[in-house]
Design a protein around this motif. Sequence first.
Motif, short mmCIF file in Angstrom:
data_model
loop_
_atom_site.label_atom_id
_atom_site.label_comp_id
_atom_site.label_asym_id
_atom_site.label_seq_id
_atom_site.Cartn_x
_atom_site.Cartn_y
_atom_site.Cartn_z
N THR A 90 0.85 -1.19 0.00
CA THR A 90 0.00 0.00 0.00
C THR A 90 0.88 1.24 0.00
O THR A 90 2.08 1.18 0.28
CB THR A 90 -0.92 0.03 1.23
OG1 THR A 90 -0.11 0.02 2.43
CG2 THR A 90 -1.86 -1.16 1.25
N ARG A 91 0.27 2.39 -0.33
CA ARG A 91 1.01 3.65 -0.27
C ARG A 91 1.50 3.91 1.16
O ARG A 91 2.61 4.37 1.37
CB ARG A 91 0.12 4.83 -0.68
CG ARG A 91 -0.71 4.58 -1.89
CD ARG A 91 0.04 4.77 -3.19
NE ARG A 91 -0.80 4.37 -4.29
CZ ARG A 91 -0.53 3.39 -5.17
NH1 ARG A 91 0.60 2.72 -5.07
NH2 ARG A 91 -1.35 3.10 -6.14
N THR A 121 -18.23 0.09 4.33
CA THR A 121 -17.96 -0.21 2.92
C THR A 121 -17.07 0.88 2.33
O THR A 121 -17.19 2.06 2.67
CB THR A 121 -19.26 -0.29 2.10
OG1 THR A 121 -19.96 0.95 2.21
CG2 THR A 121 -20.14 -1.41 2.62
N LEU A 122 -16.16 0.46 1.47
CA LEU A 122 -15.19 1.39 0.90
C LEU A 122 -15.80 2.23 -0.21
O LEU A 122 -16.63 1.76 -0.99
CB LEU A 122 -14.01 0.62 0.32
CG LEU A 122 -12.99 0.06 1.31
CD1 LEU A 122 -12.03 -0.87 0.58
CD2 LEU A 122 -12.24 1.18 2.01
N GLY A 123 -15.34 3.50 -0.29
CA GLY A 123 -15.72 4.37 -1.39
C GLY A 123 -15.01 3.96 -2.67
O GLY A 123 -14.03 3.20 -2.66
N ALA A 124 -15.48 4.47 -3.78
CA ALA A 124 -14.94 4.13 -5.10
C ALA A 124 -13.46 4.49 -5.19
O ALA A 124 -13.06 5.61 -4.85
CB ALA A 124 -15.74 4.85 -6.18
N GLY A 125 -12.66 3.56 -5.66
CA GLY A 125 -11.25 3.81 -5.88
C GLY A 125 -10.37 3.75 -4.66
O GLY A 125 -9.18 4.07 -4.73
N LEU A 126 -10.93 3.33 -3.51
CA LEU A 126 -10.15 3.24 -2.27
C LEU A 126 -9.80 1.80 -1.93
O LEU A 126 -10.50 0.86 -2.33
CB LEU A 126 -10.93 3.85 -1.11
CG LEU A 126 -11.25 5.34 -1.17
CD1 LEU A 126 -12.04 5.77 0.06
CD2 LEU A 126 -9.98 6.18 -1.31
N GLN A 127 -8.75 1.65 -1.15
CA GLN A 127 -8.40 0.35 -0.58
C GLN A 127 -8.01 0.55 0.88
O GLN A 127 -7.64 1.65 1.30
CB GLN A 127 -7.26 -0.31 -1.35
CG GLN A 127 -5.94 0.42 -1.26
CD GLN A 127 -4.84 -0.25 -2.07
OE1 GLN A 127 -5.07 -1.26 -2.73
NE2 GLN A 127 -3.63 0.29 -2.03
N VAL A 128 -8.12 -0.52 1.66
CA VAL A 128 -7.73 -0.47 3.07
C VAL A 128 -6.21 -0.46 3.16
O VAL A 128 -5.53 -1.24 2.48
CB VAL A 128 -8.31 -1.67 3.83
CG1 VAL A 128 -7.81 -1.69 5.28
CG2 VAL A 128 -9.83 -1.64 3.80
N ALA A 129 -5.67 0.42 3.99
CA ALA A 129 -4.22 0.53 4.15
C ALA A 129 -3.74 0.10 5.54
O ALA A 129 -2.55 -0.16 5.72
CB ALA A 129 -3.76 1.95 3.87
N ALA A 130 -4.65 0.04 6.52
CA ALA A 130 -4.27 -0.40 7.87
C ALA A 130 -5.51 -0.81 8.63
O ALA A 130 -6.61 -0.29 8.40
CB ALA A 130 -3.54 0.72 8.62
N ARG A 131 -5.33 -1.76 9.56
CA ARG A 131 -6.39 -2.20 10.47
C ARG A 131 -5.80 -2.32 11.87
O ARG A 131 -4.58 -2.54 12.03
CB ARG A 131 -6.96 -3.56 10.06
CG ARG A 131 -7.68 -3.58 8.72
CD ARG A 131 -8.24 -4.97 8.43
NE ARG A 131 -8.85 -5.06 7.12
CZ ARG A 131 -10.13 -4.80 6.85
NH1 ARG A 131 -10.93 -4.45 7.85
NH2 ARG A 131 -10.61 -4.91 5.63
N ILE A 136 -6.22 4.40 -4.90
CA ILE A 136 -5.37 3.50 -5.66
C ILE A 136 -4.58 4.24 -6.73
O ILE A 136 -3.46 3.88 -7.06
CB ILE A 136 -6.23 2.37 -6.28
CG1 ILE A 136 -6.88 1.54 -5.17
CG2 ILE A 136 -5.39 1.48 -7.19
CD1 ILE A 136 -7.95 0.57 -5.66
N ALA A 137 -5.17 5.28 -7.31
CA ALA A 137 -4.53 6.02 -8.40
C ALA A 137 -4.50 7.50 -8.09
O ALA A 137 -5.14 7.98 -7.14
CB ALA A 137 -5.31 5.76 -9.70
N ASP A 138 -3.75 8.26 -8.89
CA ASP A 138 -3.74 9.72 -8.73
C ASP A 138 -5.14 10.29 -8.90
O ASP A 138 -5.94 9.74 -9.66
CB ASP A 138 -2.81 10.35 -9.79
CG ASP A 138 -1.35 10.38 -9.36
OD1 ASP A 138 -1.07 10.09 -8.19
OD2 ASP A 138 -0.49 10.67 -10.22
N PRO A 139 -5.46 11.38 -8.19
CA PRO A 139 -4.59 12.11 -7.27
C PRO A 139 -4.36 11.35 -5.97
O PRO A 139 -5.22 10.60 -5.54
CB PRO A 139 -5.35 13.41 -7.03
CG PRO A 139 -6.79 13.03 -7.20
CD PRO A 139 -6.79 12.03 -8.30
N PHE A 140 -3.21 11.59 -5.37
CA PHE A 140 -2.86 10.96 -4.09
C PHE A 140 -3.91 11.29 -3.04
O PHE A 140 -4.33 12.44 -2.90
CB PHE A 140 -1.50 11.50 -3.64
CG PHE A 140 -1.06 11.03 -2.28
CD1 PHE A 140 -0.28 9.90 -2.14
CD2 PHE A 140 -1.40 11.75 -1.14
CE1 PHE A 140 0.14 9.47 -0.89
CE2 PHE A 140 -0.98 11.33 0.12
CZ PHE A 140 -0.22 10.19 0.24
#
Length: 241
Positions: free
Chosen positions: A142-143, A165-175, A187-191
Amino acid sequence: MSRPLIGVTTSRRSGWRIFPLVALNVWLAGGRATRWVAGRDADIDRVDGIIIGGGDDISPDLYGGRLVTSARLDPDRDALERRLVCAAFEHDKPVLGICRGSQMLNVALGGTLHQDAYGVYTASKRVWTILPRKTVKICAETRLAGVSGLKPMQINALHSQAVDTLGAGLQVAARDLGGMVQAVERIADPFALGVQWHPEHLFYARRQRAIFRALVTAARARHEHRGQIEDVRREVEMVTE
């Protein structure tokens, strides 16, 4: 360029206390900050990136949830921040969400929240402190892992809601150790990165300062018409060499 300008949203009620701390972190990262509150001008065209700060719960009206009696809401701020997140993506500008801001990042992209997160994640350690007394696991590849490393991180916690639930274009980075989402990222630009904790209180920790540095790096890249995520990755490699 000179220091990138970062717009920082805060509560009208208590933001005067926290903004100087956020501004210090932005300055240490190579940027400069301007404060935004609901009811005043907040022009996305004036800044190179934004921070959506911490504060009150987000109204479930924004994501079709049910209001819990313990919620403390600020509808004017909800409207401002949702508009700013959407405008930032429309104008290809980077976003950092802090606690409430992480949740707003998710909601603005169509995601939902657990209003009583600890009622859902009963195995998660419930703490309410600005001190780093909670452990989170950073997700591989992950970033956030690139910015702060994969080693479990000690964080603070001042929240009752969390991402469902995750928003569009997002991924989980920590739990956290109970499985509750503690960071999300685009996942993609913009950061865009959202952290459930308050890194501004942990400015003495290198891994927390790196979160602000990533935002400022992305803001500079956007201003100079370069790839934001790529520039963040390149800077991380330079720091770790």
